[in-house]
Design an enzyme around this catalytic site. Structure first.
Site, PDB file in Angstrom:
ATOM      1  N   SER A 121     -10.403  10.232  63.491  1.00  0.00           N
ATOM      2  CA  SER A 121     -11.305   9.496  64.373  1.00  0.00           C
ATOM      3  C   SER A 121     -12.747   9.963  64.276  1.00  0.00           C
ATOM      4  O   SER A 121     -13.619   9.306  64.816  1.00  0.00           O
ATOM      5  CB  SER A 121     -10.886   9.637  65.826  1.00  0.00           C
ATOM      6  N   HIS A 142      -9.320   4.063  59.568  1.00  0.00           N
ATOM      7  CA  HIS A 142      -9.176   4.438  60.971  1.00  0.00           C
ATOM      8  C   HIS A 142      -8.619   3.288  61.796  1.00  0.00           C
ATOM      9  O   HIS A 142      -9.321   2.324  62.091  1.00  0.00           O
ATOM     10  CB  HIS A 142     -10.523   4.905  61.536  1.00  0.00           C
ATOM     11  N   GLU A 154     -11.593   0.688  60.919  1.00  0.00           N
ATOM     12  CA  GLU A 154     -12.840   1.169  60.328  1.00  0.00           C
ATOM     13  C   GLU A 154     -12.516   1.704  58.928  1.00  0.00           C
ATOM     14  O   GLU A 154     -11.668   2.577  58.780  1.00  0.00           O
ATOM     15  CB  GLU A 154     -13.458   2.280  61.174  1.00  0.00           C
ATOM     16  N   ASN A 192     -16.074   5.492  68.012  1.00  0.00           N
ATOM     17  CA  ASN A 192     -16.003   6.745  68.758  1.00  0.00           C
ATOM     18  C   ASN A 192     -17.370   7.382  68.967  1.00  0.00           C
ATOM     19  O   ASN A 192     -17.569   8.130  69.926  1.00  0.00           O
ATOM     20  CB  ASN A 192     -15.046   7.724  68.076  1.00  0.00           C
TER      21      ASN A 192
END
Length: 284
Positions: A121, A142, A154, A192
């Site tokens: 992450s 991701h 991602e 994130n």
């Protein structure tokens, strides 16, 4: 490059969810973890979840049986039987040393053109790739929790990721019914980098007595139209994961705005990690 057989390293909630997504799309998947007890528990959890879909008539029993037939489990920590897989997705905990150790083993055990993807992450793809010989094969893929439901992936290129690997992973994400976005390597990537500092700020509000966890979540749901309050979401993600991401972003940028809340660190030390332990900012 065609991707038909996939290995997933990590049999936790994310790993088995990722495996289920691939298997639903017709791929053969093997899930690895460090002990037979862990893989047995993961298999039981997956079977229970799929049985629930059947009971709710969201899947036929025949489709469920076919799906499960495409997934196998292994506790072989040397990955001795991954020589014929086209893609590995590592979904271990957010610890750089552990990920490097896994990738070193995978580098030796897989064929030369196998793609080595990480579901990290926040950790640098280039740093993870520094542990292997075939650096051009390493990429970030991701997924978001829960992988079976969440549409986004991602796709993060490392400093040495080849064009072919990037294009293959991007196309694969579309093939399995997800929406990929291309992300240049940066701590926390996109989601994130924006999300986790917001959750950390919600923790700061609790720490400073500005409002209760319940009222903070209510304010964000009703005032900002968020489907879930930030502290409920932090519990769902896992406070240990939130802390790991904050620490990674802070260590990479040395920007004080990414410094983790002391309350967040205290709760992790106390083992109050959220849903996974039954207590975080809320009881579960």
């Amino acid at each position: 490059m065609t991707v038909n057989k996939i290995a997933v390293v990590g049999a936790g909630q994310m790993g088995r969810g990722i495996a289920q997504v691939f298997a639903t799309a017709g791929k053969q998947v093997v899930i690895y973890d460090i002990s037979q007890a862990i893989v047995d528990a993961s298999k039981a959890a997956m079977e229970k979840g799929i049985a629930k879909l059947v009971s709710k008539e969201k899947m036929t029993q025949a489709d469920a049986d076919a799906l499960l037939s495409r997934i196998s489990f292994s506790a072989d920590t040397e990955y001795s039987d991954v020589g014929d897989v086209d893609l590995v997705v590592e979904a271990a905990i957010e610890r750089l040393d552990l990920k490097k150790s896994i990738f070193q083993k995978l580098d030796k055990a897989t064929k030369d053109d196998c793609i080595l993807a990480t579901n990290t992450s926040s950790i640098s793809i280039t740093e993870i790739a520094s542990a292997v010989e075939k650096k051009s094969q390493v990429i970030g893929m991701h997924f978001f929790n829960p992988p079976v439901v969440m549409k986004l992936i991602e796709v993060i290129r490392g400093g040495n990721t080849s064009d072919e690997v990037y294009e293959t992973v991007f196309a694969l994400a579309q093939e399995i019914g997800k929406t990929p976005v291309t992300v240049s390597e940066a701590p926390g990537f996109v989601c994130n980098r924006l999300l986790i500092p917001m959750l950390n700020e919600a923790v700061e509000l609790v720490q400073n007595g500005v409002a209760s966890a319940e009222d903070i979540d209510t304010a964000m749901k009703l005032g900002c139209n968020h489907p879930m309050g930030p502290l409920t979401l932090a519990d769902f993600i896992g406070l240990d994961t939130c802390l790991a991401i904050m620490d990674t972003i802070y260590e990479e940028t040395h920007d004080s705005k990414y410094r983790a809340s002391l309350l967040l660190r205290k709760m992790v030390r106390a083992g109050k990690l959220g849903n996974k332990t039954g207590e975080g900012f809320f009881k579960h």
